[in-house]
Write a protein that holds these residues in place. Structure first.
Motif, PDB file in Angstrom:
ATOM      1  N   ILE A 179       0.838  -1.203   0.000  1.00  0.00           N
ATOM      2  CA  ILE A 179       0.000   0.000   0.000  1.00  0.00           C
ATOM      3  C   ILE A 179       0.873   1.252   0.000  1.00  0.00           C
ATOM      4  O   ILE A 179       0.491   2.284  -0.581  1.00  0.00           O
ATOM      5  CB  ILE A 179      -0.983  -0.002   1.202  1.00  0.00           C
ATOM      6  N   SER A 180       2.066   1.175   0.598  1.00  0.00           N
ATOM      7  CA  SER A 180       2.974   2.328   0.562  1.00  0.00           C
ATOM      8  C   SER A 180       3.414   2.619  -0.861  1.00  0.00           C
ATOM      9  O   SER A 180       3.491   3.789  -1.272  1.00  0.00           O
ATOM     10  CB  SER A 180       4.194   2.065   1.451  1.00  0.00           C
ATOM     11  N   LEU A 181       3.693   1.573  -1.630  1.00  0.00           N
ATOM     12  CA  LEU A 181       4.081   1.765  -3.038  1.00  0.00           C
ATOM     13  C   LEU A 181       2.923   2.335  -3.852  1.00  0.00           C
ATOM     14  O   LEU A 181       3.121   3.196  -4.726  1.00  0.00           O
ATOM     15  CB  LEU A 181       4.553   0.442  -3.629  1.00  0.00           C
ATOM     16  N   ILE A 182       1.709   1.867  -3.572  1.00  0.00           N
ATOM     17  CA  ILE A 182       0.537   2.408  -4.272  1.00  0.00           C
ATOM     18  C   ILE A 182       0.341   3.882  -3.907  1.00  0.00           C
ATOM     19  O   ILE A 182       0.043   4.715  -4.785  1.00  0.00           O
ATOM     20  CB  ILE A 182      -0.720   1.579  -3.920  1.00  0.00           C
ATOM     21  N   MET A 183       0.517   4.214  -2.647  1.00  0.00           N
ATOM     22  CA  MET A 183       0.396   5.619  -2.227  1.00  0.00           C
ATOM     23  C   MET A 183       1.457   6.479  -2.894  1.00  0.00           C
ATOM     24  O   MET A 183       1.201   7.627  -3.278  1.00  0.00           O
ATOM     25  CB  MET A 183       0.516   5.717  -0.701  1.00  0.00           C
ATOM     26  N   LEU A 184       2.668   5.945  -3.038  1.00  0.00           N
ATOM     27  CA  LEU A 184       3.731   6.672  -3.727  1.00  0.00           C
ATOM     28  C   LEU A 184       3.360   6.902  -5.194  1.00  0.00           C
ATOM     29  O   LEU A 184       3.534   8.004  -5.730  1.00  0.00           O
ATOM     30  CB  LEU A 184       5.041   5.895  -3.629  1.00  0.00           C
ATOM     31  N   LEU A 185       2.834   5.862  -5.844  1.00  0.00           N
ATOM     32  CA  LEU A 185       2.396   6.007  -7.231  1.00  0.00           C
ATOM     33  C   LEU A 185       1.290   7.046  -7.347  1.00  0.00           C
ATOM     34  O   LEU A 185       1.298   7.883  -8.270  1.00  0.00           O
ATOM     35  CB  LEU A 185       1.907   4.651  -7.762  1.00  0.00           C
ATOM     36  N   ALA A 186       0.339   7.009  -6.413  1.00  0.00           N
ATOM     37  CA  ALA A 186      -0.752   7.992  -6.422  1.00  0.00           C
ATOM     38  C   ALA A 186      -0.207   9.407  -6.278  1.00  0.00           C
ATOM     39  O   ALA A 186      -0.641  10.325  -6.983  1.00  0.00           O
ATOM     40  CB  ALA A 186      -1.742   7.686  -5.302  1.00  0.00           C
ATOM     41  N   THR A 187       0.752   9.585  -5.385  1.00  0.00           N
ATOM     42  CA  THR A 187       1.347  10.914  -5.194  1.00  0.00           C
ATOM     43  C   THR A 187       1.994  11.411  -6.481  1.00  0.00           C
ATOM     44  O   THR A 187       1.829  12.578  -6.864  1.00  0.00           O
ATOM     45  CB  THR A 187       2.388  10.860  -4.063  1.00  0.00           C
ATOM     46  N   ILE A 188       2.716  10.535  -7.153  1.00  0.00           N
ATOM     47  CA  ILE A 188       3.384  10.912  -8.409  1.00  0.00           C
ATOM     48  C   ILE A 188       2.348  11.303  -9.466  1.00  0.00           C
ATOM     49  O   ILE A 188       2.470  12.339 -10.134  1.00  0.00           O
ATOM     50  CB  ILE A 188       4.264   9.759  -8.914  1.00  0.00           C
ATOM     51  N   LEU A 189       1.310  10.491  -9.617  1.00  0.00           N
ATOM     52  CA  LEU A 189       0.292  10.760 -10.644  1.00  0.00           C
ATOM     53  C   LEU A 189      -0.492  12.031 -10.336  1.00  0.00           C
ATOM     54  O   LEU A 189      -0.841  12.795 -11.253  1.00  0.00           O
ATOM     55  CB  LEU A 189      -0.662   9.571 -10.755  1.00  0.00           C
ATOM     56  N   CYS A 244     -13.447  10.915   0.127  1.00  0.00           N
ATOM     57  CA  CYS A 244     -12.660  10.566   1.315  1.00  0.00           C
ATOM     58  C   CYS A 244     -13.540  10.491   2.558  1.00  0.00           C
ATOM     59  O   CYS A 244     -13.486   9.508   3.323  1.00  0.00           O
ATOM     60  CB  CYS A 244     -11.550  11.606   1.501  1.00  0.00           C
ATOM     61  N   LEU A 245     -14.383  11.498   2.768  1.00  0.00           N
ATOM     62  CA  LEU A 245     -15.263  11.486   3.936  1.00  0.00           C
ATOM     63  C   LEU A 245     -16.311  10.383   3.832  1.00  0.00           C
ATOM     64  O   LEU A 245     -16.673   9.761   4.839  1.00  0.00           O
ATOM     65  CB  LEU A 245     -15.940  12.852   4.088  1.00  0.00           C
ATOM     66  N   GLY A 246     -16.789  10.148   2.614  1.00  0.00           N
ATOM     67  CA  GLY A 246     -17.737   9.050   2.427  1.00  0.00           C
ATOM     68  C   GLY A 246     -17.134   7.713   2.811  1.00  0.00           C
ATOM     69  O   GLY A 246     -17.766   6.889   3.487  1.00  0.00           O
ATOM     70  N   LEU A 247     -15.898   7.472   2.390  1.00  0.00           N
ATOM     71  CA  LEU A 247     -15.208   6.231   2.751  1.00  0.00           C
ATOM     72  C   LEU A 247     -14.967   6.148   4.253  1.00  0.00           C
ATOM     73  O   LEU A 247     -15.099   5.073   4.860  1.00  0.00           O
ATOM     74  CB  LEU A 247     -13.879   6.143   2.004  1.00  0.00           C
ATOM     75  N   GLY A 248     -14.622   7.282   4.850  1.00  0.00           N
ATOM     76  CA  GLY A 248     -14.405   7.284   6.298  1.00  0.00           C
ATOM     77  C   GLY A 248     -15.666   6.888   7.047  1.00  0.00           C
ATOM     78  O   GLY A 248     -15.621   6.084   7.997  1.00  0.00           O
ATOM     79  N   GLY A 249     -16.804   7.434   6.619  1.00  0.00           N
ATOM     80  CA  GLY A 249     -18.064   7.087   7.262  1.00  0.00           C
ATOM     81  C   GLY A 249     -18.436   5.629   7.040  1.00  0.00           C
ATOM     82  O   GLY A 249     -18.950   4.956   7.945  1.00  0.00           O
ATOM     83  N   ARG A 298      -8.192   0.245   3.210  1.00  0.00           N
ATOM     84  CA  ARG A 298      -8.587  -0.212   4.545  1.00  0.00           C
ATOM     85  C   ARG A 298      -9.979  -0.841   4.526  1.00  0.00           C
ATOM     86  O   ARG A 298     -10.221  -1.850   5.192  1.00  0.00           O
ATOM     87  CB  ARG A 298      -8.564   0.959   5.532  1.00  0.00           C
ATOM     88  N   LEU A 299     -10.893  -0.264   3.738  1.00  0.00           N
ATOM     89  CA  LEU A 299     -12.244  -0.806   3.670  1.00  0.00           C
ATOM     90  C   LEU A 299     -12.248  -2.175   2.995  1.00  0.00           C
ATOM     91  O   LEU A 299     -12.868  -3.124   3.501  1.00  0.00           O
ATOM     92  CB  LEU A 299     -13.162   0.161   2.920  1.00  0.00           C
ATOM     93  N   GLY A 300     -11.566  -2.283   1.848  1.00  0.00           N
ATOM     94  CA  GLY A 300     -11.492  -3.577   1.165  1.00  0.00           C
ATOM     95  C   GLY A 300     -10.827  -4.634   2.019  1.00  0.00           C
ATOM     96  O   GLY A 300     -11.246  -5.803   2.045  1.00  0.00           O
ATOM     97  N   ARG A 301      -9.794  -4.240   2.729  1.00  0.00           N
ATOM     98  CA  ARG A 301      -9.065  -5.177   3.596  1.00  0.00           C
ATOM     99  C   ARG A 301      -9.931  -5.600   4.780  1.00  0.00           C
ATOM    100  O   ARG A 301      -9.938  -6.772   5.170  1.00  0.00           O
ATOM    101  CB  ARG A 301      -7.786  -4.508   4.082  1.00  0.00           C
ATOM    102  N   ILE A 361      -4.572  16.008  -1.122  1.00  0.00           N
ATOM    103  CA  ILE A 361      -4.524  15.408   0.215  1.00  0.00           C
ATOM    104  C   ILE A 361      -5.709  14.467   0.422  1.00  0.00           C
ATOM    105  O   ILE A 361      -5.569  13.327   0.888  1.00  0.00           O
ATOM    106  CB  ILE A 361      -4.501  16.506   1.297  1.00  0.00           C
ATOM    107  N   PHE A 362      -6.901  14.914   0.036  1.00  0.00           N
ATOM    108  CA  PHE A 362      -8.090  14.075   0.214  1.00  0.00           C
ATOM    109  C   PHE A 362      -8.111  12.922  -0.785  1.00  0.00           C
ATOM    110  O   PHE A 362      -8.667  11.858  -0.491  1.00  0.00           O
ATOM    111  CB  PHE A 362      -9.352  14.923   0.107  1.00  0.00           C
ATOM    112  N   ALA A 363      -7.511  13.119  -1.946  1.00  0.00           N
ATOM    113  CA  ALA A 363      -7.410  12.018  -2.910  1.00  0.00           C
ATOM    114  C   ALA A 363      -6.529  10.905  -2.348  1.00  0.00           C
ATOM    115  O   ALA A 363      -6.871   9.716  -2.440  1.00  0.00           O
ATOM    116  CB  ALA A 363      -6.853  12.534  -4.238  1.00  0.00           C
ATOM    117  N   LEU A 364      -5.396  11.278  -1.772  1.00  0.00           N
ATOM    118  CA  LEU A 364      -4.516  10.282  -1.159  1.00  0.00           C
ATOM    119  C   LEU A 364      -5.199   9.603   0.031  1.00  0.00           C
ATOM    120  O   LEU A 364      -5.065   8.390   0.232  1.00  0.00           O
ATOM    121  CB  LEU A 364      -3.212  10.943  -0.714  1.00  0.00           C
ATOM    122  N   GLY A 365      -5.945  10.388   0.806  1.00  0.00           N
ATOM    123  CA  GLY A 365      -6.705   9.802   1.904  1.00  0.00           C
ATOM    124  C   GLY A 365      -7.721   8.789   1.403  1.00  0.00           C
ATOM    125  O   GLY A 365      -7.936   7.742   2.021  1.00  0.00           O
ATOM    126  N   SER A 366      -8.329   9.070   0.250  1.00  0.00           N
ATOM    127  CA  SER A 366      -9.307   8.146  -0.331  1.00  0.00           C
ATOM    128  C   SER A 366      -8.651   6.839  -0.741  1.00  0.00           C
ATOM    129  O   SER A 366      -9.220   5.749  -0.546  1.00  0.00           O
ATOM    130  CB  SER A 366      -9.981   8.794  -1.542  1.00  0.00           C
TER     131      SER A 366
END
Length: 487
Positions: free
Chosen positions: A20-30, A136-141, A97-100, A86-91
């Motif tokens: 997930i860290s690698l995916i987050m890194l890829l998301a940040t780059i994109l 992001c907030l929808g997923l959090g809820g 986390r939800l899928g897991r 920031i909220f995109a990365l949070g999503s």
């Protein structure tokens, strides 16, 4: 021995977080890649204007409050868009986390990767708007509710469900559509446990009571301007699967169009397999409810009242659709490996094509263009002392020019001409009256007119002024004129 065991435990923990860290890194780059390729479009400037004067706007408030403080530290395009990133990365992290939590680590990782690669989601991550915040907030809820359903005596989980759902609603009231699947899921889970239903019902009522100001704001703005959107049919609903997940632009015919039609059918089939293979799973039903009940709500509302079927409004269900796709793909992978490879190849071609179009096309998927920056650049390059700018666009907002203008010429905001008839002789009078009300000119005048230039208007400008420059940039017409000597 204890030290070796501790080191192995730490290594195992790091190994678990590596994917997930690698995916987050890829998301940040994109999300950062070509962040300033496009200038701000009008909706982004409306966000900035609303953040400068924070108030309820059609029920929306939270994003503007955050943006107000965010703007205290910078006003470049990249900085302003950083809040959405920031909220995109949070999503991305929350869908993992939800899928897991609901299924497996692999499901969470696949859903997070697909959200990362979605050109549509990247588009909204790279703009000054609240759409990634709603996801992001929808997923959090949703994650909070999922945990609360499994731990009904845990008060903090219900609190976070109430808090995040309310925060999502005051970001945009349309997020209230997620409450419908929430109610259905709670009812199915605890219809035989009245005491637990009362606890969740009380929490639900708390969300409704807290949201009363949102409802009043929406009611007060019921007569405000809104987009004229088509009433969706089956084709429009199915098309959203392609737009949301892989290719957001209208695809050029014939080959890519046909290929992406095949892609849509493939996604439907994968979701169908997920439903069939996991039909006994309670948590699959939860995801189906979160994915399709809000979609059905928007669809029914669009048919009964006025259309609100818009991709960026439907995007709140994207994470749940991706989880369903991940479940279906996982099932296919475990039973029909060659077919799974074929699905992966089709998806890879579709999403890579979508990413290529997004990063190489100037306009956004909904047709919005960045002509404001180009207009300002033209004026900045040619402006002289004592010039005056008349800014006449449909939104009556000078901010798009003020944001990019680097000169000293004063900016006068003027309404577009309201032609009362199609007859040229009467239109000429309308144009003469509009030109007569222009500010006094010492040297030159820039006229930026934000509509299709009527030929009568152009003739009126040529009769009254010497035309030094004329250029059409996007939907704006730019004239640089000097006054003719008075008779």
């Amino acid at each position: 021995m204890l030290r070796i065991s501790q080191k192995l435990s730490n290594f195992s923990r790091l190994r678990q977080w590596l994917p997930i860290s690698l995916i987050m890194l890829l998301a940040t780059i994109l999300y950062l890649y070509k962040l300033e390729q496009r200038g701000l479009w009008i909706d982004e400037f409306i966000s900035i204007a609303d953040a400068q004067d924070v108030s309820f706007n059609r029920g929306r408030l939270l994003y503007y409050i955050l943006l107000h403080f965010w703007m205290l530290f910078g006003n470049s395009d990249a900085w302003l868009r950083g809040l959405g990133i920031i909220f995109a990365l949070g999503s991305v992290f929350l869908v993992y986390r939800l899928g897991r939590y609901l299924f497996t680590d692999a499901i969470g990782l696949m859903a997070a990767l697909m959200l990362t690669l979605s050109p549509l989601f990247i588009n909204h991550a790279q703009e000054v708007r609240y759409y990634t915040m709603t996801v992001c907030l929808g997923l959090g809820g949703t994650l909070a509710l999922a945990y609360a359903l499994d731990h009904p005596t845990n008060l903090s989980s219900r609190f976070w469900w109430v808090f995040t759902r309310f925060m999502a609603i005051i970001t945009t009231p349309l997020n209230g559509a997620l409450l419908f699947p929430d109610l259905i899921i709670v009812g199915m889970k605890y219809y035989r446990h009245p005491s637990r239903l009362i606890k969740f019902g009380t929490a639900f009522l708390l969300i409704l009571v807290a949201s009363i100001p949102v409802g009043l704001s929406v009611q007060d703005s019921s007569g405000a301007h809104r987009l004229i959107l088509p009433i969706p049919g089956v084709n429009e609903v199915l098309r959203e699967l392609r737009i949301l997940t892989a290719f957001s632009y209208p695809p050029p015919p014939p080959y890519l169009t046909r290929f992406l039609q095949l892609y849509i059918l493939m996604v439907v089939a994968v979701i169908g397999i997920a439903v069939f293979q996991k039909r006994q799973s309670e948590k699959l039903i939860w995801v189906l409810a979160w994915a399709f009940v809000p979609t059905a709500t928007i669809l029914v509302f669009s048919h009964l009242f006025f259309s609100i079927w818009n991709t960026r409004y439907v995007m709140l269900v994207l994470p749940y659709i991706l989880i369903l796709i991940a479940i279906g793909f996982r099932e296919i992978w475990s039973q029909w490996r060659p077919i799974a490879w074929g699905i992966a190849v089709v998806y890879a071609i579709a999403v890579s094509s979508g990413l290529f179009y997004y990063y190489t096309t100037q306009k956004r998927y909904m047709g919005a263009s960045d002509h404001y920056r180009r207009v300002a650049q033209l004026i900045n390059a040619n402006e002289k002392p004592n010039d005056i700018i008349v800014w006449s666009i449909i939104h009556k907002l000078a901010l798009p020019l003020e944001h990019y203008h680097r000169g000293s010429a004063p900016i006068y905001v003027k309404n577009l001409i309201e032609f009362e008839t199609n007859k040229d002789d009467i239109q000429k009078i309308d144009v003469e009256n509009w030109l007569r009300e222009l500010p006094p000119i010492e040297s030159r005048l820039w006229i930026v007119y934000g509509n299709t230039t009527n030929q009568v208007l152009r003739q009126g400008i040529e009769e009254k002024f010497y035309l030094e420059l004329e250029q059409k940039i996007g939907g704006l017409n730019v004239f640089l004129v000097k006054p003719k000597p008075q008779d």
